[in-house]
Design a protein around this motif. Structure first.
Motif, PDB file in Angstrom:
ATOM      1  N   PHE A  98       0.864  -1.176   0.000  1.00 13.46           N
ATOM      2  CA  PHE A  98       0.000   0.000   0.000  1.00 13.46           C
ATOM      3  C   PHE A  98       0.903   1.228   0.000  1.00 13.46           C
ATOM      4  N   LEU A  99       1.036   1.852  -1.169  1.00 12.02           N
ATOM      5  CA  LEU A  99       2.029   2.910  -1.350  1.00 12.02           C
ATOM      6  C   LEU A  99       1.652   4.204  -0.636  1.00 12.02           C
ATOM      7  N   ASP A 100       0.391   4.625  -0.757  1.00 10.33           N
ATOM      8  CA  ASP A 100       0.005   5.922  -0.196  1.00 10.33           C
ATOM      9  C   ASP A 100      -1.507   6.096  -0.289  1.00 10.33           C
ATOM     10  N   HIS A 101      -2.012   7.013   0.508  1.00 11.23           N
ATOM     11  CA  HIS A 101      -3.367   7.518   0.376  1.00 11.23           C
ATOM     12  C   HIS A 101      -3.226   9.035   0.266  1.00 11.23           C
ATOM     13  N   VAL A 102      -3.615   9.573  -0.882  1.00 12.86           N
ATOM     14  CA  VAL A 102      -3.433  10.997  -1.166  1.00 12.86           C
ATOM     15  C   VAL A 102      -4.793  11.681  -1.267  1.00 12.86           C
ATOM     16  N   ILE A 103      -4.923  12.799  -0.569  1.00 16.24           N
ATOM     17  CA  ILE A 103      -6.125  13.630  -0.638  1.00 16.24           C
ATOM     18  C   ILE A 103      -5.801  14.821  -1.530  1.00 16.24           C
ATOM     19  N   VAL A 104      -6.589  14.991  -2.594  1.00 16.88           N
ATOM     20  CA  VAL A 104      -6.329  16.024  -3.594  1.00 16.88           C
ATOM     21  C   VAL A 104      -7.274  17.200  -3.402  1.00 16.88           C
ATOM     22  N   TYR A 146      -2.648  16.173   0.448  1.00 18.10           N
ATOM     23  CA  TYR A 146      -2.207  15.590   1.726  1.00 18.10           C
ATOM     24  C   TYR A 146      -1.794  14.153   1.437  1.00 18.10           C
ATOM     25  N   SER A 147      -0.630  13.775   1.912  1.00 18.35           N
ATOM     26  CA  SER A 147      -0.120  12.421   1.702  1.00 18.35           C
ATOM     27  C   SER A 147       0.092  11.745   3.046  1.00 18.35           C
ATOM     28  N   TYR A 148      -0.570  10.609   3.229  1.00 19.72           N
ATOM     29  CA  TYR A 148      -0.360   9.824   4.460  1.00 19.72           C
ATOM     30  C   TYR A 148       1.079   9.335   4.552  1.00 19.72           C
ATOM     31  N   LYS A 149       1.671   9.016   3.408  1.00 15.20           N
ATOM     32  CA  LYS A 149       3.058   8.553   3.421  1.00 15.20           C
ATOM     33  C   LYS A 149       4.007   9.669   3.850  1.00 15.20           C
ATOM     34  N   GLU A 150       3.825  10.853   3.274  1.00 17.02           N
ATOM     35  CA  GLU A 150       4.690  11.973   3.627  1.00 17.02           C
ATOM     36  C   GLU A 150       4.532  12.378   5.085  1.00 17.02           C
ATOM     37  N   GLU A 151       3.335  12.169   5.624  1.00 17.61           N
ATOM     38  CA  GLU A 151       3.083  12.520   7.029  1.00 17.61           C
ATOM     39  C   GLU A 151       3.511  11.420   7.987  1.00 17.61           C
ATOM     40  N   GLY A 152       4.079  10.337   7.452  1.00 18.11           N
ATOM     41  CA  GLY A 152       4.563   9.249   8.293  1.00 18.11           C
ATOM     42  C   GLY A 152       3.479   8.352   8.854  1.00 18.11           C
TER      43      GLY A 152
END
Length: 227
Positions: A207-213, A219-225
């Motif tokens: 599961f690479l990421d969940h991104v809110i556009v 907003y990136s769940y991955k970038e936010e850790g």
């Protein structure tokens, strides 16, 4: 007044043929589509007023409905209004096509750039899944998972995983939009992310990421850790 009644050097069609499309204003380009105005306005003047009501924004124009155009503007019947909406949709699809030519996903920014043209003008929430091959190239087009209301949409985790198995894609990312313009995830967004992350782990999928556009941010769940 019909466009043909204007002086030749003021006719949008003739100007486009002589100077190119880039030389024309948005109102002139729209006037070419509708051909004529009404008893008080030329086609160009009508389109100038239409754009002024949209604060000069083609994005706002693209969000108008057929009923908005035909009821508010004298001289815009269904045929002319359909031409305007069709042109807006073609512009949107051109941007989507260009974005999806980016075949590799290396970061959350890549996901945003791929999905923003598709989601930027939506007045409701939609959720898509992106499926990736082992080399992080896209496995087919984005998959529409759900379409909802202004503030929420329901995502069936089983549907997301089923499509991954069909496409034989080892990696997936989830993307949805916030029409409100807020990039902050809701509690439901957090719960969905946790559920999908657990389900992917069980199925041996990444599961690479969940991104809110939003329009201009994400907003990136991955970038936010959080993944």
């Amino acid at each position: 007044m019909n466009i043909k009644e204007l002086p030749i050097d003021e006719r949008p069609r003739e100007r486009l043929m002589e100077q190119g499309a880039a030389a024309l204003s948005p109102a002139e380009l729209l006037a070419i589509l509708i051909g004529s105005g009404n008893t008080e306005e030329t086609a160009v003047q009508l389109c100038q007023r239409l754009l002024a009501d949209c604060d000069g924004s083609l994005k706002t124009l693209s969000r108008l409905s057929l009923n908005d155009l035909t009821k508010r503007y004298k001289g815009l019947g269904p045929a002319k209004a359909v031409s305007i909406l069709a042109a807006c949709e073609l512009g949107k699809r051109r941007m989507m096509e260009a974005a999806e030519e980016k075949r590799y996903v290396q970061s959350s920014v890549d996901i945003y750039q791929i999905m923003h043209p598709r989601m930027r003008d939506l007045a409701h929430e939609e959720s898509y899944a992106l499926y990736l091959r082992a080399d992080n190239s896209l496995e087919g087009p984005p998959f529409l998972v759900s379409k909802g209301g202004i503030t929420s949409t329901q995502v069936d985790t089983r549907l997301v995983l089923r499509e991954a198995l069909i496409r034989q894609a080892p990696t997936l990312a989830l993307v949805h939009n916030h029409p409100s313009g807020s990039r902050q995830p809701s509690l439901d967004d957090d719960r969905l992310t946790e559920t999908l992350q657990r389900a992917c782990k069980v199925m041996n999928l990444k599961f690479l990421d969940h991104v809110i556009v939003t329009d201009g941010d994400y907003y990136s769940y991955k970038e936010e850790g959080k993944i």
